[in-house]
Design a protein around this motif. Structure first.
Motif, PDB file in Angstrom:
ATOM      1  N   ALA A   8       1.253  -1.392   0.281  1.00 32.40           N
ATOM      2  CA  ALA A   8      -0.134  -0.164  -0.089  1.00 32.40           C
ATOM      3  C   ALA A   8       0.743   1.137  -0.219  1.00 32.40           C
ATOM      4  O   ALA A   8       0.628   2.556  -0.522  1.00 32.40           O
ATOM      5  CB  ALA A   8      -1.181  -0.112   0.795  1.00 32.40           C
ATOM      6  N   GLY A  13       0.822   1.957  -5.013  1.00 31.42           N
ATOM      7  CA  GLY A  13      -0.264   1.573  -3.499  1.00 31.42           C
ATOM      8  C   GLY A  13      -0.807   2.331  -2.849  1.00 31.42           C
ATOM      9  O   GLY A  13      -1.834   2.711  -2.631  1.00 31.42           O
ATOM     10  N   LEU A  27      -1.121  -4.292   4.535  1.00 33.71           N
ATOM     11  CA  LEU A  27      -0.164  -4.871   5.621  1.00 33.71           C
ATOM     12  C   LEU A  27       1.624  -4.489   5.713  1.00 33.71           C
ATOM     13  O   LEU A  27       1.434  -4.406   3.990  1.00 33.71           O
ATOM     14  CB  LEU A  27      -0.289  -6.425   4.814  1.00 33.71           C
ATOM     15  CG  LEU A  27       1.335  -7.292   5.073  1.00 33.71           C
ATOM     16  CD1 LEU A  27      -0.217  -8.466   6.307  1.00 33.71           C
ATOM     17  CD2 LEU A  27       1.988  -8.219   3.864  1.00 33.71           C
ATOM     18  N   LEU A 174       4.441   2.466 -15.482  1.00 38.10           N
ATOM     19  CA  LEU A 174       4.196   3.877 -14.860  1.00 38.10           C
ATOM     20  C   LEU A 174       4.298   4.736 -15.065  1.00 38.10           C
ATOM     21  O   LEU A 174       6.227   5.088 -14.646  1.00 38.10           O
ATOM     22  CB  LEU A 174       4.061   3.740 -13.377  1.00 38.10           C
ATOM     23  CG  LEU A 174       2.764   2.145 -13.857  1.00 38.10           C
ATOM     24  CD1 LEU A 174       2.911   2.093 -11.491  1.00 38.10           C
ATOM     25  CD2 LEU A 174       1.746   2.550 -12.937  1.00 38.10           C
TER      26      LEU A 174
END
Ligand SMILES: NC(=O)c1ccc[n+]([C@@H]2O[C@H](COP(=O)([O-])OP(=O)(O)OC[C@H]3O[C@@H](n4cnc5c(N)ncnc54)[C@H](OP(=O)(O)O)[C@@H]3O)[C@@H](O)[C@H]2O)c1
Length: 347
Positions: A8, A13, A27, A174
């Motif tokens: 995350a 994330g 997590l 990305l």
């Protein structure tokens, strides 16, 4: 109900959490996981509850906390990964393969669907048009690519065996956010493509004719992942979250980037070379060292493939100029029109 997310606080994330816009259970590694959850809440604007764990461990190390998690989580999203192409196989395999296997086992144990994030590079140069299906592991993949395709098979095997519905989302390269927000950093300083071209590792920018780079702004890609999460898959399904046939030619990205920079020579001059040279150099580097130089050499293969990835596309039209703006290179707000400089560029 909430979503349990690994990775995350990574590059993708954080964008995923912002697009999700609802509380998550993350997590997180390390004894400071509570502090990291607070930082993540600040960085994303969504409330984050921490659960300590590690994707390399069986059931992500949550065996003792399973009772707490069960019934509170409606899906698992596996965004954890090692993305350093030059990392040793032991690490790539532990996180990208075992971690994926453990994600699927955890989803089976909690009886919830799984969204597993893979990479288009798992199917690098597989075909002229790469289908949205599980694919055999090809020869001549790099360590990173092998770890991503083996991760997909691990998910498919475990989810298939236990009847867990799962999306395997192959994501393209990305760039930074398309929609910039005064509240959050746009991530453009961490774009791998930019690090490759702007680190000074190369005096020229080698690329193969007709090579494409399927690169998408991370906020738009993250929105695509949220859309997948909200649609329940039937069985195990592969989806490409990318530009597909709209992916620009490498040549046009580099030319646009060079033309739009503000007088700084950040983007090296493009030079056309045979695809197989780039692929050979990349594979040799993949067998070599682990530093940034090796990573830069391994990355040469991503300027060599003309593959197009089958997809229903991203939900936004993204012009080449806006895409280049998300790369974090210095740019003019009003670059010259394409026709004026394309005519002058050496063929
Ligand atoms: N970046 C790209 O251009 C790109 C393109 C295509 C696909 N992808 C895929 O997208 C996913 C996310 O990539 P990213 O760019 O966001 O990577 P990133 O910025 O390096 O983030 C990786 C995340 O994974 C976590 N992680 C690593 N090892 C872990 C472990 N053993 N246990 C728990 N968490 C662990 C890291 O946690 P810590 O903060 O604790 O280190 C971090 O949050 C990866 O699967 C990658 O293959 C990325």
């Amino acid at each position: 109900m909430t979503v349990l997310v690994s990775g995350a606080n990574g590059f993708l994330g954080t964008a995923f959490l912002r697009q999700l816009g609802r509380p998550v259970m993350a997590l997180l590694r390390g004894s400071d996981h509570q502090q990291r959850a607070r930082t993540l809440t600040r960085r994303t604007g969504v409330p984050v509850t921490a659960v300590p764990g590690d994707v390399r461990a069986e059931l992500w190390g949550l065996r003792d906390d399973l009772g707490q998690v069960r019934g509170r989580v409606s899906a698992i999203v596996n965004l954890a990964g090692v993305v350093n192409w030059a990392a040793p196989w032991s690490l790539l395999s532990a996180v990208n393969v075992e971690g994926a296997h453990n994600a699927a086992s955890l989803a089976a144990s909690l009886d919830v669907p799984l969204l597993h994030v893979s990479s288009l590079y798992a199917a690098y140069d597989f075909a002229d048009e790469v289908p949205q299906t599980l694919l055999p592991e090809q020869a001549d993949l790099t360590k990173y690519e092998r770890s991503k395709i083996q991760g997909e098979w691990a998910v498919a095997d475990v989810c298939g065996e236990h009847g867990v519905p799962a999306w395997i989302a192959r994501v393209g390269a990305l760039s930074g956010d398309l929609d910039q927000s005064p509240r959050f950093r746009d991530g453009s300083l961490h774009v791998p493509f930019t690090r490759l071209v702007a680190t000074g590792s190369w005096r020229v920018f080698p690329y193969a004719a007709k090579a494409r780079l399927d690169i998408g702004p991370r906020d738009v890609v993250a929105a695509g992942l949220v859309k997948l999460l909200d649609a329940r898959p039937s069985g195990v399904q592969v989806r490409h979250v990318c530009l597909g046939a709209k992916a620009p030619l490498i040549e046009s990205i580099v030319r646009e980037a060079a033309a739009s920079q503000r007088g700084q020579d950040v983007v090296p001059g493009p030079i056309r070379v045979p695809a197989r040279w780039l692929q050979r150099a990349s594979l040799l580097a993949d067998r070599g060292g682990q530093g940034p130089r090796s990573a830069a050499l391994i990355g040469l293969r991503y300027f060599a493939s003309g593959s197009v990835f089958e997809t229903s596309g991203l939900d936004r039209d993204i012009s080449l100029q806006s895409l280049v703006r998300t790369l974090g290179l210095p740019h003019r707000t009003e670059p010259p029109p394409i026709s004026s400089y394309y005519g002058e560029w050496p063929a």
